[in-house]
Write an enzyme that holds these catalytic residues in place. Structure first.
Site, PDB file in Angstrom:
ATOM      1  N   ASP A  55       0.821  -1.349  -0.174  1.00 52.16           N
ATOM      2  CA  ASP A  55      -0.011  -0.071  -0.073  1.00 52.16           C
ATOM      3  C   ASP A  55       0.954   1.296   0.061  1.00 52.16           C
ATOM      4  O   ASP A  55       1.896   1.246   0.741  1.00 52.16           O
ATOM      5  CB  ASP A  55      -1.040   0.179   1.155  1.00 52.16           C
ATOM      6  CG  ASP A  55      -1.822   1.066   1.236  1.00 52.16           C
ATOM      7  OD1 ASP A  55      -1.803   1.999   1.158  1.00 52.16           O
ATOM      8  OD2 ASP A  55      -3.322   0.657   1.020  1.00 52.16           O
ATOM      9  N   ILE A  56       0.725   2.337  -0.869  1.00 51.10           N
ATOM     10  CA  ILE A  56       1.281   3.493  -1.019  1.00 51.10           C
ATOM     11  C   ILE A  56       1.198   4.348   0.284  1.00 51.10           C
ATOM     12  O   ILE A  56       2.318   5.233   0.736  1.00 51.10           O
ATOM     13  CB  ILE A  56       0.968   4.404  -2.177  1.00 51.10           C
ATOM     14  CG1 ILE A  56      -0.277   4.933  -2.251  1.00 51.10           C
ATOM     15  CG2 ILE A  56       1.524   3.591  -3.387  1.00 51.10           C
ATOM     16  CD1 ILE A  56      -0.667   5.883  -3.296  1.00 51.10           C
ATOM     17  N   HIS A 124      -9.900  -4.979  -3.520  1.00 51.12           N
ATOM     18  CA  HIS A 124      -8.714  -5.247  -2.808  1.00 51.12           C
ATOM     19  C   HIS A 124      -8.763  -5.392  -1.520  1.00 51.12           C
ATOM     20  O   HIS A 124      -9.543  -4.799  -0.773  1.00 51.12           O
ATOM     21  CB  HIS A 124      -7.759  -3.948  -3.176  1.00 51.12           C
ATOM     22  CG  HIS A 124      -8.590  -2.665  -2.836  1.00 51.12           C
ATOM     23  ND1 HIS A 124      -9.630  -1.810  -3.461  1.00 51.12           N
ATOM     24  CD2 HIS A 124      -7.779  -1.805  -1.770  1.00 51.12           C
ATOM     25  CE1 HIS A 124      -9.574  -0.986  -2.939  1.00 51.12           C
ATOM     26  NE2 HIS A 124      -8.702  -0.720  -1.909  1.00 51.12           N
ATOM     27  N   LEU A 125      -7.956  -6.403  -1.195  1.00 49.18           N
ATOM     28  CA  LEU A 125      -7.928  -6.844   0.286  1.00 49.18           C
ATOM     29  C   LEU A 125      -6.925  -6.149   0.944  1.00 49.18           C
ATOM     30  O   LEU A 125      -5.601  -6.328   0.641  1.00 49.18           O
ATOM     31  CB  LEU A 125      -7.750  -8.339   0.389  1.00 49.18           C
ATOM     32  CG  LEU A 125      -7.210  -9.008   1.634  1.00 49.18           C
ATOM     33  CD1 LEU A 125      -8.419  -8.838   2.708  1.00 49.18           C
ATOM     34  CD2 LEU A 125      -6.866 -10.370   1.675  1.00 49.18           C
ATOM     35  N   HIS A 126      -7.111  -5.551   2.083  1.00 50.35           N
ATOM     36  CA  HIS A 126      -5.948  -4.902   2.905  1.00 50.35           C
ATOM     37  C   HIS A 126      -5.523  -5.967   3.992  1.00 50.35           C
ATOM     38  O   HIS A 126      -6.303  -6.634   4.392  1.00 50.35           O
ATOM     39  CB  HIS A 126      -6.661  -3.677   3.819  1.00 50.35           C
ATOM     40  CG  HIS A 126      -6.704  -2.432   2.786  1.00 50.35           C
ATOM     41  ND1 HIS A 126      -5.923  -1.419   2.679  1.00 50.35           N
ATOM     42  CD2 HIS A 126      -7.878  -2.281   1.970  1.00 50.35           C
ATOM     43  CE1 HIS A 126      -6.552  -0.557   1.839  1.00 50.35           C
ATOM     44  NE2 HIS A 126      -7.573  -0.800   1.621  1.00 50.35           N
TER      45      HIS A 126
END
Length: 163
Positions: A55-56, A124-126
């Site tokens: 993740d950015i 999207h899965l975190h």
């Protein structure tokens, strides 16, 4: 009209298919562009089905996004037939954590932002670890089963209860 549609279809090898014509690709989607290596982002995992990258704006020391390689809408658009996909996203997230020496899965958060509280429409899965080291804002943003964030387990329960 059908003949015009057929005329636009490529008649040569798959290499001649443009990104826009490929099934499961949205040229406006940043995650589609990342998994197709059009953006300079390190892919930690990439195969026909699943891709993973950092993740950015990390919310924890380990914060990864695990996405379907082909464009899939947000978690609200999922149906019962998507259960294997969600399970594969979680499985891949666990594998990435293990490769990065994270083995305490009791201190990991797996989840999805619940629409409209997401910035990218591509599913999207975190994956956040250790969850105990998340800062105040990250604890708020990734608060389990809130109005804006749903854990992977809760999403799977919802999908399993669909007819």
């Amino acid at each position: 009209m059908a003949s015009n549609d057929n005329a636009a279809a490529p008649t040569t090898t798959t290499e001649s298919v443009t990104q826009e014509q490929r099934v499961g690709y949205d040229k406006k989607c940043i995650f589609c562009r990342i998994v197709n290596r059009e953006v300079d982002t390190e892919l930690l995992h990439s195969d026909e089905e699943i891709s993973c990258f950092r993740d950015i704006r990390p919310g924890a020391p380990h914060h990864y996004l695990v996405v379907p390689t082909k464009h899939v809408g947000n978690c609200k658009s999922l149906r019962k037939e998507h259960i294997p996909l969600v399970e594969k996203l979680v499985e891949t997230g666990k594998e990435i954590l293990q490769k990065n020496n994270v083995t305490d899965f009791s201190d990991v958060r797996f989840g999805f932002h619940w629409p409209p509280f997401h910035s990218v429409v591509h599913l999207h899965l975190h994956v956040l670890a250790p969850a105990s080291q998340m800062g105040f804002m990250s604890r708020l943003i990734f608060r389990p089963d809130s109005y804006w964030f749903i854990t992977a387990d809760h999403l799977l329960q919802r999908l399993n209860s669909m007819e």
